[in-house]
Design a protein around this motif. Structure first.
Motif, PDB file in Angstrom:
ATOM      1  N   CYS A  75       0.799  -1.227   0.000  1.00 47.44           N
ATOM      2  CA  CYS A  75       0.000   0.000   0.000  1.00 47.44           C
ATOM      3  C   CYS A  75       0.820   1.260   0.000  1.00 47.44           C
ATOM      4  O   CYS A  75       1.951   1.303   0.486  1.00 47.44           O
ATOM      5  N   LEU A  91      -7.920   9.381  -3.477  1.00 50.44           N
ATOM      6  CA  LEU A  91      -7.700   7.948  -3.750  1.00 50.44           C
ATOM      7  C   LEU A  91      -7.063   7.791  -5.126  1.00 50.44           C
ATOM      8  O   LEU A  91      -6.115   7.027  -5.311  1.00 50.44           O
ATOM      9  N   VAL A  95      -3.637   5.901  -6.420  1.00 46.78           N
ATOM     10  CA  VAL A  95      -3.699   4.809  -7.407  1.00 46.78           C
ATOM     11  C   VAL A  95      -2.733   5.118  -8.560  1.00 46.78           C
ATOM     12  O   VAL A  95      -2.093   4.205  -9.116  1.00 46.78           O
ATOM     13  N   LEU A 151      -8.784  -1.882  -2.103  1.00 49.06           N
ATOM     14  CA  LEU A 151      -9.163  -0.732  -1.282  1.00 49.06           C
ATOM     15  C   LEU A 151      -9.506  -1.301   0.091  1.00 49.06           C
ATOM     16  O   LEU A 151     -10.413  -2.136   0.218  1.00 49.06           O
ATOM     17  N   VAL A 161      -4.983   2.221  -0.118  1.00 51.11           N
ATOM     18  CA  VAL A 161      -5.090   1.580  -1.433  1.00 51.11           C
ATOM     19  C   VAL A 161      -3.774   0.890  -1.712  1.00 51.11           C
ATOM     20  O   VAL A 161      -2.696   1.415  -1.401  1.00 51.11           O
TER      21      VAL A 161
END
Ligand SMILES: C[S@@+](CC[C@H](N)C(=O)[O-])C[C@H]1O[C@@H](n2cnc3c(N)ncnc32)[C@H](O)[C@@H]1O
Length: 354
Positions: A75, A91, A95, A151, A161
């Motif tokens: 992560c 988020l 990513v 997630l 994430v």
């Protein structure tokens, strides 16, 4: 190198200490040094890798060899203050720093609080996946990708994430199999053996390894949940237990019930499977399994090691190392694997294949 520096490992609530001790050992053996952060009964562990790439770590370590970890992912640093009005932008920024994936999985800790967050997590994912695709941060659904996007939701404001290699992580969300309890089975324990087979025996080998006509011994069999699984596969079972066996199971004609001591009994001819669910000190079960292997009484064995109250990880390692060392000394080639299964409580399940 990505900025991913945290490995999240999911485990059964109450087993965070064992999960942390194991990953620290296994990672160090591969040259990854880090420190775990955990909260008792949270159902997960954060392992911070110092100066190493955690995506490389999840590719190099073998997920299937971890006993106390149900699922893992590499992560980005955790997001702790996500604004409720716009969670997607922060988020998406995280990513963007990860390898591109085709599939998004939402997970929560396997705790009461975690389970209550599942609905929220699913809703968030149904908005996040199209957002990521619109921004070219995810591959089309059917593409073959090396990694899966995870997630991990801890609350409406706090989440991680990350990514896990598709071929080196649990294929089911949270590593939890949804097995249905068969109404005809004599006990709920039946699911432990079924889950063990799913975990240890590759699906394409079931017909060869769990074949009709095979012979099996079930040590500590009553009332017959494990025997029921063996009978369902068409096997002939010798059930060893002082307690009574389920009558319907006895009527199948596939079960011979012997009221003998599991630690004394052995078959007169080698069998295909020995399974053992006796509640006993792990050291004693270990000695018994070594005896069976050295004498070649069964080709395949599935047995539980009931864990002590304290030093559960140390005792687990001691028993498994003893099996490996003694079989090696006897010149026996064997495969040994162990897992703290979803249906296991204060025990782990082991598979020994000669
Ligand atoms: C957890 S239960 C087994 C449940 C079983 N696997 C099922 O699915 O229904 C443990 C069993 O081990 C038996 N047991 C305990 N010590 C034993 C021994 N020394 N020899 C044989 N059976 C024993 C108990 O009588 C008990 O029925």
């Amino acid at each position: 190198m990505s900025q991913a520096d945290t490995l999240i490992l999911l485990c059964r609530s109450g087993f965070e200490g064992e999960c942390a001790a194991e990953i620290s050992d296994v990672a160090a053996a591969e040259g990854f040094y880090g420190y775990p952060r955990l909260e008792k009964n949270s159902g997960y562990v954060c392992f911070h890798v110092q100066g190493g790439d955690v995506i490389e770590l999840v590719s190099r370590l073998r997920f299937g060899e971890l006993i106390f970890t149900r699922q893992w992912f590499a992560c980005m640093p955790g997001l702790t203050e996500l604004p409720p009005k716009d969670r997607l932008t922060p988020l998406g920024e995280q990513v963007a720093a990860l390898p591109k994936c085709a599939e998004l999985v939402v997970e929560t800790p396997d705790t009461t609080d975690g389970r209550e967050l599942q609905g929220f997590g699913r809703k968030l994912a149904s908005a996040l996946a199209p957002y990521l695709r619109q921004h070219d941060l995810m591959l089309p659904r059917k593409s073959r990708a090396k990694y899966r996007l995870h997630l991990f939701v801890l609350s409406g404001r706090e989440m991680f994430v990350g990514v896990a290699p598709v071929a080196n992580s649990a294929s089911l969300p949270g590593g939890i199999p949804r097995l249905k309890f068969p109404a005809a089975a004599p006990s709920r324990s039946t699911l432990k053996l079924e889950e063990a087979w799913h975990w240890f025996v590759p699906r394409d080998q079931w017909d060869a390894e769990l074949a009709p006509g095979m012979r099996a011994v079930d040590l500590g069999a009553a009332p017959g949940g494990w025997t029921w699984q063996l009978v369902k596969r068409g096997m002939f079972v010798t059930a060893i237990d002082n307690g009574p066996m389920n009558e319907d199971l006895m009527e199948t004609g596939q079960v011979e019930h012997l009221r003998e001591d599991a630690f004394v009994y052995h078959p007169s001819k080698p069998v295909d499977w020995m399974v053992c669910d006796v509640v006993e000190k792990p050291a004693r079960t270990t000695s018994m399994v070594i005896d069976w292997a050295v004498n070649g009484w069964s080709r395949n064995m599935i047995f539980n090691l009931k864990l002590p109250m304290k030093q559960r990880y140390v005792e687990t390692r001691r028993c498994l190392d003893r099996i490996s060392d003694e079989l090696e000394a006897a010149g026996i080639r064997a495969k040994l694997r162990a897992k703290h299964l979803y249906h296991d409580r204060e025990e782990i399940t082991c598979w020994l294949s000669l």
